[in-house]
Design a protein around this motif. Sequence first.
Motif, PDB file in Angstrom:
ATOM      1  N   LEU A   1       0.840  -1.201   0.000  1.00 16.70           N
ATOM      2  CA  LEU A   1       0.000   0.000   0.000  1.00 16.70           C
ATOM      3  C   LEU A   1       0.873   1.248   0.000  1.00 16.70           C
ATOM      4  N   ASP A   2       0.613   2.134  -0.942  1.00 14.80           N
ATOM      5  CA  ASP A   2       1.454   3.312  -1.162  1.00 14.80           C
ATOM      6  C   ASP A   2       0.599   4.570  -1.104  1.00 14.80           C
ATOM      7  N   ASP A   3       0.793   5.357  -0.043  1.00 17.99           N
ATOM      8  CA  ASP A   3      -0.019   6.561   0.135  1.00 17.99           C
ATOM      9  C   ASP A   3       0.385   7.706  -0.788  1.00 17.99           C
ATOM     10  N   SER A   4       1.466   7.533  -1.529  1.00 20.17           N
ATOM     11  CA  SER A   4       1.852   8.595  -2.463  1.00 20.17           C
ATOM     12  C   SER A   4       0.949   8.600  -3.704  1.00 20.17           C
ATOM     13  N   LYS A   5       0.223   7.493  -3.925  1.00 17.26           N
ATOM     14  CA  LYS A   5      -0.704   7.412  -5.053  1.00 17.26           C
ATOM     15  C   LYS A   5      -2.095   7.858  -4.610  1.00 17.26           C
ATOM     16  N   PRO A   6      -2.802   8.597  -5.442  1.00 18.09           N
ATOM     17  CA  PRO A   6      -4.160   9.017  -5.074  1.00 18.09           C
ATOM     18  C   PRO A   6      -5.131   7.831  -5.114  1.00 18.09           C
ATOM     19  N   THR A   7      -6.066   7.805  -4.204  1.00 17.21           N
ATOM     20  CA  THR A   7      -7.103   6.769  -4.202  1.00 17.21           C
ATOM     21  C   THR A   7      -8.216   7.165  -5.173  1.00 17.21           C
ATOM     22  N   PRO A   8      -9.092   6.230  -5.542  1.00 18.38           N
ATOM     23  CA  PRO A   8     -10.219   6.582  -6.420  1.00 18.38           C
ATOM     24  C   PRO A   8     -11.066   7.726  -5.865  1.00 18.38           C
ATOM     25  N   ALA A   9     -11.155   7.830  -4.528  1.00 17.85           N
ATOM     26  CA  ALA A   9     -11.942   8.909  -3.918  1.00 17.85           C
ATOM     27  C   ALA A   9     -11.398  10.276  -4.305  1.00 17.85           C
ATOM     28  N   HIS A  10     -10.071  10.376  -4.471  1.00 11.48           N
ATOM     29  CA  HIS A  10      -9.447  11.637  -4.890  1.00 11.48           C
ATOM     30  C   HIS A  10      -9.473  11.788  -6.407  1.00 11.48           C
ATOM     31  N   GLU A  11      -9.165  10.720  -7.120  1.00 14.58           N
ATOM     32  CA  GLU A  11      -9.102  10.783  -8.579  1.00 14.58           C
ATOM     33  C   GLU A  11     -10.454  11.120  -9.200  1.00 14.58           C
ATOM     34  N   LEU A  12     -11.507  10.544  -8.623  1.00 14.31           N
ATOM     35  CA  LEU A  12     -12.841  10.683  -9.212  1.00 14.31           C
ATOM     36  C   LEU A  12     -13.792  11.453  -8.307  1.00 14.31           C
ATOM     37  N   ASN A  13     -13.248  12.278  -7.450  1.00 13.86           N
ATOM     38  CA  ASN A  13     -14.050  13.002  -6.454  1.00 13.86           C
ATOM     39  C   ASN A  13     -15.198  13.766  -7.133  1.00 13.86           C
ATOM     40  N   ASP A  14     -16.428  13.321  -6.833  1.00 14.33           N
ATOM     41  CA  ASP A  14     -17.593  13.987  -7.419  1.00 14.33           C
ATOM     42  C   ASP A  14     -18.512  14.571  -6.351  1.00 14.33           C
ATOM     43  N   GLY A  15     -18.093  14.480  -5.091  1.00 12.91           N
ATOM     44  CA  GLY A  15     -18.904  15.016  -4.007  1.00 12.91           C
ATOM     45  C   GLY A  15     -20.156  14.221  -3.715  1.00 12.91           C
ATOM     46  N   LYS A  16     -20.321  13.072  -4.373  1.00 12.92           N
ATOM     47  CA  LYS A  16     -21.534  12.279  -4.190  1.00 12.92           C
ATOM     48  C   LYS A  16     -21.199  10.840  -3.827  1.00 12.92           C
ATOM     49  N   ASP A  17     -20.621  10.105  -4.787  1.00 18.44           N
ATOM     50  CA  ASP A  17     -20.234   8.715  -4.533  1.00 18.44           C
ATOM     51  C   ASP A  17     -18.757   8.617  -4.166  1.00 18.44           C
ATOM     52  N   TYR A  18     -17.918   9.329  -4.896  1.00 14.49           N
ATOM     53  CA  TYR A  18     -16.471   9.327  -4.643  1.00 14.49           C
ATOM     54  C   TYR A  18     -16.127  10.536  -3.773  1.00 14.49           C
ATOM     55  N   VAL A  19     -15.904  10.269  -2.499  1.00 16.07           N
ATOM     56  CA  VAL A  19     -15.646  11.354  -1.540  1.00 16.07           C
ATOM     57  C   VAL A  19     -14.547  10.920  -0.571  1.00 16.07           C
ATOM     58  N   PRO A  20     -13.373  11.573  -0.568  1.00 13.99           N
ATOM     59  CA  PRO A  20     -12.335  11.232   0.411  1.00 13.99           C
ATOM     60  C   PRO A  20     -12.862  11.435   1.834  1.00 13.99           C
ATOM     61  N   THR A  21     -12.759  10.385   2.656  1.00 13.94           N
ATOM     62  CA  THR A  21     -13.391  10.403   3.972  1.00 13.94           C
ATOM     63  C   THR A  21     -12.410   9.952   5.041  1.00 13.94           C
ATOM     64  N   ASN A  22     -12.493  10.567   6.204  1.00 13.21           N
ATOM     65  CA  ASN A  22     -11.657  10.160   7.335  1.00 13.21           C
ATOM     66  C   ASN A  22     -11.767   8.655   7.567  1.00 13.21           C
ATOM     67  N   LYS A  23     -10.619   8.011   7.868  1.00 13.22           N
ATOM     68  CA  LYS A  23     -10.615   6.557   7.950  1.00 13.22           C
ATOM     69  C   LYS A  23     -11.522   6.021   9.050  1.00 13.22           C
ATOM     70  N   TRP A  24     -11.699   6.760  10.136  1.00 15.08           N
ATOM     71  CA  TRP A  24     -12.556   6.278  11.212  1.00 15.08           C
ATOM     72  C   TRP A  24     -14.027   6.420  10.865  1.00 15.08           C
ATOM     73  N   VAL A  25     -14.365   7.449  10.102  1.00 18.34           N
ATOM     74  CA  VAL A  25     -15.741   7.577   9.610  1.00 18.34           C
ATOM     75  C   VAL A  25     -16.031   6.452   8.613  1.00 18.34           C
ATOM     76  N   THR A  26     -15.071   6.187   7.730  1.00 14.29           N
ATOM     77  CA  THR A  26     -15.234   5.098   6.770  1.00 14.29           C
ATOM     78  C   THR A  26     -15.302   3.757   7.484  1.00 14.29           C
ATOM     79  N   PHE A  27     -14.488   3.598   8.519  1.00 13.42           N
ATOM     80  CA  PHE A  27     -14.533   2.377   9.326  1.00 13.42           C
ATOM     81  C   PHE A  27     -15.934   2.178   9.894  1.00 13.42           C
TER      82      PHE A  27
END
Length: 597
Positions: A32-58
Amino acid sequence: MNAVSVVIGSICILMIAYRLYGTFMAAKVLKLDDSKPTPAHELNDGKDYVPTNKWVTFGHHFAAIAAAGPLVGPILAAQFGYLPGLLWLLIGAVIGGAVHDAVVLYASMRKKGKSLSEVAKDELGPVAGFCTGLAMLFIITITMAGLSMVVLHALENNPWGTFSVGITIPIAMGVGIFYKKTGNLKITTTIGFILVMVGVFVGPMIQDTIIGDWLTLDTKTLAIILPIYAFFAAALPVWLLLAPRDYLSSFMKIGVFIALIIGVFIINPTIQMPAFTKFTQGGGPVIAGPVWPFISITIACGAISGFHAFVGSGTTPKMLDRWSDIKVVGFGAMLVECVVGIMALIAATALQPADYFAINSTPEVFKTLGMQVDQLPKLAQEIGINLEGRTGGAVTLAVGMTYIFTAIPWFAKLSSYFFQFVIMFEAVFILTAIDSGTRVARYLIQDFFGEFYKPLKKTDWLPGSIFASALACFIWGYLLYSGDIGSVWALFGVSNQLMASIGLIIGATVILKIADKRWYMFTCLVPLAYLFVTVNYAGYWMVKNVYLNPAAAGYSVLNGVLSIIMLVLGIIIMVTAIKKWKTMWNSPRFQIGSRVA
């Protein structure tokens, strides 16, 4: 054996596994490499793809995966004794479930958050992709029937419980409307939680009224009502019923199990069930088959569950902020769910064996066991309803938790309220999974049949949404209406674990493609080998001895046909994968140092 020892030992094992094996999977196998953007960042549309705090996602991920399975499976499996279930929960969760959830989540994120059927199509080819999509459609509908079966016997002839559960529907809708108009989450949450609690305490007042008579329902009536409810839950806007119900249930879900853990530490109940019972060879009143393979089929969620693949390739991969969050959300949430399963097992095995079997078998079958109930008549009198013959697991959990809680002097006179609260907790818990699962089934039906009729693929097309929702509810509603807990739960177990096998097949393929060392693939192959053999043998056993056996109580040609279709689909996917692995293994492209991601 005392319960506190089991809880402490289990939590220590799971924490060590997370620290060591989880880190190995994240750093070495998946890289796992955090230097690469996740789909949430690449496709951020504010609806389905939304970067979210890991504990909220958990929290979201855990609420979605922890449905009825870790509550009911361990309780039904307690007929074999406490040790088989405990061992499978711990070994299955660490070696199988946590790995499965992490690799499925990773595989979906590599493909921009696509569903597992689309990932299978990309990784294994169109045949495997088609079979995976068809298998997912079968599995999600069977899952709904299995989960709904648990609710039936909890609410059967129980007007208090039916009222408390039913009132949560208008409460959830009111919460959804209020929040949409005000946007004030704190006030909305407070009002919703208070109204839910009022529903429990008002329950006794309606028992001897005309409303209580209306709500005294048998299983056949409930088996019609539940699919009708699910139809509206799947067809209505998500903000109106599904989302607020899921949100309110998460508070109950976490709170009840924290309370149970505290109760176990205060009371330290003795495990009354022996390590192994005489039913390990088969012939049990709850599950007819032998301890193997049925321990691994009966306990799905809590150890390893294919249902998690729907979540791990659905909403969660579109939310992760960093790749390293896979360790917490994928690997970690599965281990927490294992704790839920262990607590349910303790609640069941803390009862006297005769009391346990009296609840989980019909009165006619219980008479043949030669056992005498112990505390059950006293508990039934305190709770206010007959507890014998209420199969399905939900009542056993409620009775076990009530038995533990009321051993605390402050709560000694509150048996009926504890029981009905746990019943409501379980039912709301399960209904959340049912309405979410039915909506997923609706999407799968639209996607699958949309290949033949294009307008169906449009999820916002009203006629298509109504047709797909109705078809999904009819299919699992028929299984629910015509089945019993032994046959339907086994069908659910086989289908669910087959889905987990498919997840591990795809995970093994991805690991072979990206890992630095080929043997890392065995992190998936070891649990896959066990699970695939187990699932196919269990499916064969059920088809031969139950579904196509006219003398068996669970005789059902439909269930037999469904089982055969699913097993054949699993074999096709496995054969396709083996051919792919052989090609990849021998290809120079996948030699060390020149692999492609």
